[in-house]
Design a protein around this motif. Structure first.
Motif, short mmCIF file in Angstrom:
data_model
loop_
_atom_site.label_atom_id
_atom_site.label_comp_id
_atom_site.label_asym_id
_atom_site.label_seq_id
_atom_site.Cartn_x
_atom_site.Cartn_y
_atom_site.Cartn_z
N LEU A 156 1.27 4.30 -2.78
CA LEU A 156 0.97 5.68 -2.43
C LEU A 156 2.16 6.59 -2.75
O LEU A 156 1.97 7.75 -3.15
CB LEU A 156 0.58 5.78 -0.96
CG LEU A 156 -0.72 5.06 -0.58
CD1 LEU A 156 -1.02 5.25 0.89
CD2 LEU A 156 -1.89 5.54 -1.43
N ALA A 186 -5.96 0.05 2.94
CA ALA A 186 -5.99 0.98 1.82
C ALA A 186 -6.70 2.28 2.19
O ALA A 186 -6.19 3.38 1.92
CB ALA A 186 -6.69 0.32 0.63
N VAL A 213 0.84 -1.20 0.00
CA VAL A 213 0.00 0.00 0.00
C VAL A 213 0.88 1.25 0.00
O VAL A 213 0.68 2.17 -0.80
CB VAL A 213 -0.95 0.00 1.22
CG1 VAL A 213 -1.66 1.35 1.33
CG2 VAL A 213 -1.98 -1.12 1.10
N PHE A 250 -3.88 2.66 -8.04
CA PHE A 250 -4.06 2.14 -6.69
C PHE A 250 -5.04 0.98 -6.59
O PHE A 250 -4.68 -0.10 -6.15
CB PHE A 250 -4.49 3.28 -5.76
CG PHE A 250 -4.46 2.94 -4.31
CD1 PHE A 250 -3.29 2.54 -3.69
CD2 PHE A 250 -5.61 3.02 -3.53
CE1 PHE A 250 -3.25 2.23 -2.33
CE2 PHE A 250 -5.59 2.71 -2.17
CZ PHE A 250 -4.40 2.31 -1.58
N THR A 251 -6.30 1.18 -6.98
CA THR A 251 -7.31 0.16 -6.70
C THR A 251 -7.08 -1.13 -7.50
O THR A 251 -7.46 -2.20 -7.04
CB THR A 251 -8.74 0.66 -6.97
OG1 THR A 251 -8.97 0.82 -8.37
CG2 THR A 251 -9.00 1.99 -6.27
N LEU A 279 -7.04 6.95 -9.78
CA LEU A 279 -6.88 6.04 -8.64
C LEU A 279 -7.00 4.58 -9.04
O LEU A 279 -6.42 3.72 -8.39
CB LEU A 279 -7.94 6.35 -7.57
CG LEU A 279 -7.59 7.34 -6.46
CD1 LEU A 279 -8.72 7.41 -5.45
CD2 LEU A 279 -6.29 6.96 -5.77
N ARG A 330 -4.55 4.27 5.12
CA ARG A 330 -3.28 4.85 4.70
C ARG A 330 -3.44 5.86 3.57
O ARG A 330 -2.68 6.83 3.49
CB ARG A 330 -2.30 3.73 4.33
CG ARG A 330 -1.84 2.96 5.57
CD ARG A 330 -0.99 1.74 5.27
NE ARG A 330 -0.63 1.09 6.50
CZ ARG A 330 0.59 1.12 7.04
NH1 ARG A 330 1.57 1.77 6.44
NH2 ARG A 330 0.83 0.51 8.19
N LEU A 331 -4.44 5.66 2.72
CA LEU A 331 -4.72 6.65 1.68
C LEU A 331 -5.19 7.96 2.32
O LEU A 331 -4.77 9.05 1.91
CB LEU A 331 -5.78 6.11 0.72
CG LEU A 331 -6.17 6.98 -0.48
CD1 LEU A 331 -4.97 7.20 -1.40
CD2 LEU A 331 -7.31 6.32 -1.26
N ARG A 339 -2.18 9.72 4.00
CA ARG A 339 -1.21 10.28 3.05
C ARG A 339 -1.80 11.43 2.24
O ARG A 339 -1.09 12.38 1.88
CB ARG A 339 -0.75 9.16 2.12
CG ARG A 339 0.40 9.53 1.21
CD ARG A 339 1.70 9.71 1.99
NE ARG A 339 2.79 10.08 1.09
CZ ARG A 339 3.55 9.19 0.45
NH1 ARG A 339 3.35 7.89 0.64
NH2 ARG A 339 4.52 9.59 -0.33
#
Length: 396
Positions: free
Chosen positions: A119, A358, A115, A135-136, A131, A361-362, A365
């Motif tokens: 990021l 996810a 993760v 990310f996803t 995203l 921490r997203l 950040r």
């Protein structure tokens, strides 16, 4: 009641889908017009999912009505989800220690590291960034690839296989069949490779357990591996993309709390999974092997029953309306989004862990993360069982 419309004709975000009021079992129809029974109350749906008299295997008998108009992995009779009784138990035992809460807890540090790495990369992107691409999608692909010991070439083909394994009808039937054959050959080769050179990965563990168990047809093992490869990332990608669309667009006030409290992020993950279905088709089909009474209504032997988990998850007799949309309220009863009974999703704890890490921490950040376009501008990736944003453009 007929089946839900095709996803392309109802492009509203899944968290805005309308749900009817749950009630007693009532007549319904399969997509092809064959008769079925719709079950929608929480207690009734749990009964159907837990009672061994309601099975999956008979749905694929030669004389059974078609559940889908196109070939796909979901309706492969060899898939573990489509087995019942001893056949199902033999397959499930090959994974009995793989996805327990204790096992997933051991994986938590390296999942968190993945993760954080993603990021770091996201922070370097030009805004607005996507995203989904950043990310996803790469998060669950990286997690399942590490668990199964997949190399870079397999990771690069994963989305191609998924798009055909869970085809929504936009691919020609011959093309889907060709890709599924290629995918099955990959799964068979992977099993053979790990038999010859075992490691500490999930596939090697499956091979060892299957050899100890004995009596498992190779086709079922191949379908198990293929199902883990694509299902292990597609569902989590879908859940995370839909969760972020909902949270960023309609619950921005929740974002600071997600950052401040990892446990709260876990409760939010539970609530989101509970409220947002994977796709538009909410009925989980079962075949009645005997006359059974459900919710005071007799269901005859041979009937097909559609258990609507989405409607059951909103049953006011179990989930009070006052807390239904409270992102941080603990669930009043176990969600049915992962099923129940013998076919309960083995990957549920892993999916919850990925979502919790996810989201938390997203939010830590990127405290100012926000959508770069309105929900109506979202284009959708559709499949047999799921729907999620194809892109999710954000700024921070």
């Amino acid at each position: 009641m007929t089946a839900p419309e095709h996803p392309r004709s109802s492009p509203v975000p899944l968290h805005r889908l309308p749900f009817g009021e749950p009630g007693p079992p009532r007549p319904a129809e399969l997509p092809g017009g064959a008769p079925a029974w719709l079950v929608s109350r929480y207690a009734d749906v749990r009964q159907v999912l837990c009672d061994p008299r309601f099975g999956r295997a008979r749905l694929y008998a030669a004389d059974a009505p078609a559940l889908s108009g196109v070939p796909d992995l979901v309706n492969d009779p060899d898939l573990m989800f489509n087995q019942d009784g001893p056949d199902h138990l033999r397959l499930r035992r090959t994974l009995r220690r793989a996805f327990t809460p204790r096992a997933v807890a051991r994986w938590r540090p390296w999942i968190a590291a993945i993760v954080d790495e993603l990021l770091d990369r996201l922070a370097e992107q030009r805004q607005p960034a996507d995203l989904v691409a950043e990310f996803t999608l790469p998060l669950p692909v990286a997690v399942i690839s590490r668990l199964m010991g997949l190399d870079a070439s397999a990771r690069s083909r994963m989305r191609h296989w998924s798009e055909h394994a869970f085809s929504d009808g936009t691919h020609a039937g011959e093309q889907v069949e060709s890709v599924l054959k290629e995918f099955a050959a990959f799964g068979a080769d992977l099993l053979a490779e790990r038999r010859g050179t075992p490691g500490d990965d999930l596939i090697s563990s499956i091979v060892r357990s299957a050899d100890e168990e004995g009596g498992i047809p190779e086709g079922q093992l191949t379908s198990l591996v293929c199902g883990l490869v694509v299902g292990g990332h597609d569902s989590t990608m879908t859940m995370l993309g839909n969760a972020l669309l909902c949270l960023l667009g309609e619950h921005p006030d929740a974002w600071p709390r997600l950052a401040a409290d990892e446990e709260a992020a876990g409760r939010a993950a539970d609530r989101i999974v509970h409220l947002i279905p994977l796709g538009d088709d909410r009925g989980s089909a079962r075949h009645a092997s005997a006359d059974v009474e459900v919710g005071g209504v007799p269901i005859p032997a041979g009937a097909i029953v559609l258990a609507d988990c989405g409607m059951a998850n909103r049953d006011p007799a179990v989930f009070p309306r006052a807390t239904l949309h409270d992102m941080f309220a603990p669930l009043e009863a176990p969600t049915l989004s992962f099923g129940a009974g013998p076919h309960y999703c083995l990957g549920a704890w892993l999916a919850r862990t990925e979502l919790q890490l996810a989201l938390h921490r997203l939010a830590v950040r990127f405290p100012a993360l926000r959508p770069a376009e309105p929900p109506g501008a979202v284009t959708w990736r559709t499949g047999t069982t799921s729907r999620s944003p194809q892109r999710l453009r954000v700024e921070w």
